[in-house]
Design a protein around this motif. Structure first.
Motif, PDB file in Angstrom:
ATOM      1  N   THR A 104      13.303 -25.830  78.381  1.00  0.00           N
ATOM      2  CA  THR A 104      12.812 -25.175  79.932  1.00  0.00           C
ATOM      3  C   THR A 104      13.409 -23.914  79.625  1.00  0.00           C
ATOM      4  OG1 THR A 104      13.244 -26.935  81.573  1.00  0.00           O
ATOM      5  CG2 THR A 104      11.162 -26.717  80.472  1.00  0.00           C
ATOM      6  N   ASP A 105      14.809 -24.337  79.224  1.00  0.00           N
ATOM      7  CA  ASP A 105      15.699 -22.694  80.053  1.00  0.00           C
ATOM      8  C   ASP A 105      15.179 -22.229  79.732  1.00  0.00           C
ATOM      9  OD1 ASP A 105      18.012 -21.774  80.526  1.00  0.00           O
ATOM     10  OD2 ASP A 105      19.311 -22.558  79.046  1.00  0.00           O
ATOM     11  N   ASP A 129      17.951 -19.569  87.829  1.00  0.00           N
ATOM     12  CA  ASP A 129      17.992 -20.244  86.807  1.00  0.00           C
ATOM     13  C   ASP A 129      19.722 -20.503  86.182  1.00  0.00           C
ATOM     14  OD1 ASP A 129      17.193 -20.384  83.972  1.00  0.00           O
ATOM     15  OD2 ASP A 129      18.817 -18.721  83.158  1.00  0.00           O
ATOM     16  N   THR A 144      12.045 -23.240  86.199  1.00  0.00           N
ATOM     17  CA  THR A 144      13.304 -23.620  86.220  1.00  0.00           C
ATOM     18  C   THR A 144      13.393 -24.520  87.614  1.00  0.00           C
ATOM     19  OG1 THR A 144      13.731 -21.450  86.192  1.00  0.00           O
ATOM     20  CG2 THR A 144      15.162 -22.427  87.493  1.00  0.00           C
ATOM     21  N   ASP A 190      11.686 -20.456  80.054  1.00  0.00           N
ATOM     22  CA  ASP A 190      11.267 -19.752  81.497  1.00  0.00           C
ATOM     23  C   ASP A 190      11.669 -18.332  81.383  1.00  0.00           C
ATOM     24  OD1 ASP A 190      13.944 -19.732  81.782  1.00  0.00           O
ATOM     25  OD2 ASP A 190      14.187 -21.383  83.738  1.00  0.00           O
ATOM     26  N   ALA A 214      14.693 -30.085  79.205  1.00  0.00           N
ATOM     27  CA  ALA A 214      15.597 -29.521  80.847  1.00  0.00           C
ATOM     28  C   ALA A 214      15.177 -28.180  79.952  1.00  0.00           C
ATOM     29  CB  ALA A 214      16.355 -30.081  81.712  1.00  0.00           C
ATOM     30  N   ALA A 215      16.331 -28.618  79.239  1.00  0.00           N
ATOM     31  CA  ALA A 215      17.125 -27.377  78.193  1.00  0.00           C
ATOM     32  C   ALA A 215      15.978 -26.650  77.313  1.00  0.00           C
ATOM     33  CB  ALA A 215      18.287 -27.566  76.769  1.00  0.00           C
ATOM     34  N   ALA A 246      20.119 -23.676  87.934  1.00  0.00           N
ATOM     35  CA  ALA A 246      19.829 -25.217  87.272  1.00  0.00           C
ATOM     36  C   ALA A 246      20.577 -25.594  86.346  1.00  0.00           C
ATOM     37  CB  ALA A 246      18.143 -24.218  87.085  1.00  0.00           C
ATOM     38  N   ASP A 247      20.822 -24.361  85.334  1.00  0.00           N
ATOM     39  CA  ASP A 247      21.984 -24.526  83.964  1.00  0.00           C
ATOM     40  C   ASP A 247      23.061 -25.889  84.622  1.00  0.00           C
ATOM     41  OD1 ASP A 247      19.453 -23.344  82.689  1.00  0.00           O
ATOM     42  OD2 ASP A 247      20.834 -21.419  82.433  1.00  0.00           O
ATOM     43  N   MET A 291      22.814 -29.087  85.863  1.00  0.00           N
ATOM     44  CA  MET A 291      22.447 -29.635  84.605  1.00  0.00           C
ATOM     45  C   MET A 291      23.578 -30.272  83.919  1.00  0.00           C
ATOM     46  SD  MET A 291      19.076 -29.385  81.966  1.00  0.00           S
ATOM     47  CE  MET A 291      20.089 -27.856  80.630  1.00  0.00           C
ATOM     48  N   ARG A 324      13.385 -27.992  86.103  1.00  0.00           N
ATOM     49  CA  ARG A 324      14.176 -28.463  85.551  1.00  0.00           C
ATOM     50  C   ARG A 324      15.462 -29.190  86.540  1.00  0.00           C
ATOM     51  NH1 ARG A 324      15.126 -24.323  83.052  1.00  0.00           N
ATOM     52  NH2 ARG A 324      16.957 -22.492  84.008  1.00  0.00           N
TER      53      ARG A 324
END
Length: 193
Positions: free
Chosen positions: A49-50, A71, A10, A53, A46-47, A74-75, A78, A13
């Motif tokens: 890893t979303d 989490d 996270t 994780d 990055a997506a 972070a989304d 991003m 990301r």
């Protein structure tokens, strides 16, 4: 603050956001045509890893309150950063960016308030939010990449999907507000109706 692989992913990301944004500020002579591809690839990583994780946290029983907080932050960071870049590039309409970013702020505030009053289950993530996220996570790298790829009209695919994402975004915001409405009305009037 716990530190484990899901939380590290996270944080990764979040750390990738300046990379996605930064490549658009490099001089064109430095990027030699790879800028859009690099930003799209970074967003895709990055997506992924979303998804990863969350999967790892559940599989390894490493879920935590901090991870549950970090989490979605972070989304949202991003997605909002990418939308602002796309808006600056003229690849997404300002109304679409406003709907998506406005919804994220509204629902985040709503969830925080509902948690404070002990009613967070009323605004738990549902299937509509998941479809909205999936549409965004495919649309944004398409819009970052922008050029045709192997005969696929990536720009058109991204544009259609971001419109779908905006519609789902608005719909999901209305759904969450409807679910929270009884609690909101009760608090506004001082008692159950």
């Amino acid at each position: 603050m716990p530190l484990n692989i899901p939380i590290a992913l996270t944080w990764l990301r979040i750390a990738m956001i300046p990379l996605i944004v930064g490549v658009f500020y490099l001089p064109d002579a430095w990027t030699a045509g790879w800028r859009d591809a690099a930003a799209a690839l970074a967003f895709i990583v990055a997506a992924v890893t979303d998804w990863l994780d969350g999967w790892l946290a559940r599989r390894w029983n490493q879920t935590s309150a901090f991870g549950a907080f970090l989490d979605p932050v972070a989304d949202k960071l991003m997605v909002c950063a990418a939308l602002l870049i796309l808006l600056d590039l003229g690849r997404v309409d300002s109304l679409i960016a406003l709907v998506i970013i406005g919804r994220e702020i509204t629902i985040s505030a709503l969830r925080e308030w509902m948690a404070k009053i002990g009613a967070s289950s009323s605004v738990a993530v549902n299937w509509l939010g998941k479809f909205k996220t999936a549409a965004q996570m495919v649309a944004i790298p398409c819009l970052l990449y922008w050029a045709p790829w192997r005969g696929l009209p990536i720009r058109w695919i991204g544009t259609v999907l971001i419109i779908v994402a905006a519609i789902l975004t608005f719909w999901s915001m209305c759904w969450y507000l409807r679910m929270a409405w009884p609690q909101m009305r009760e608090r506004a009037t001082g008692g159950p109706q």
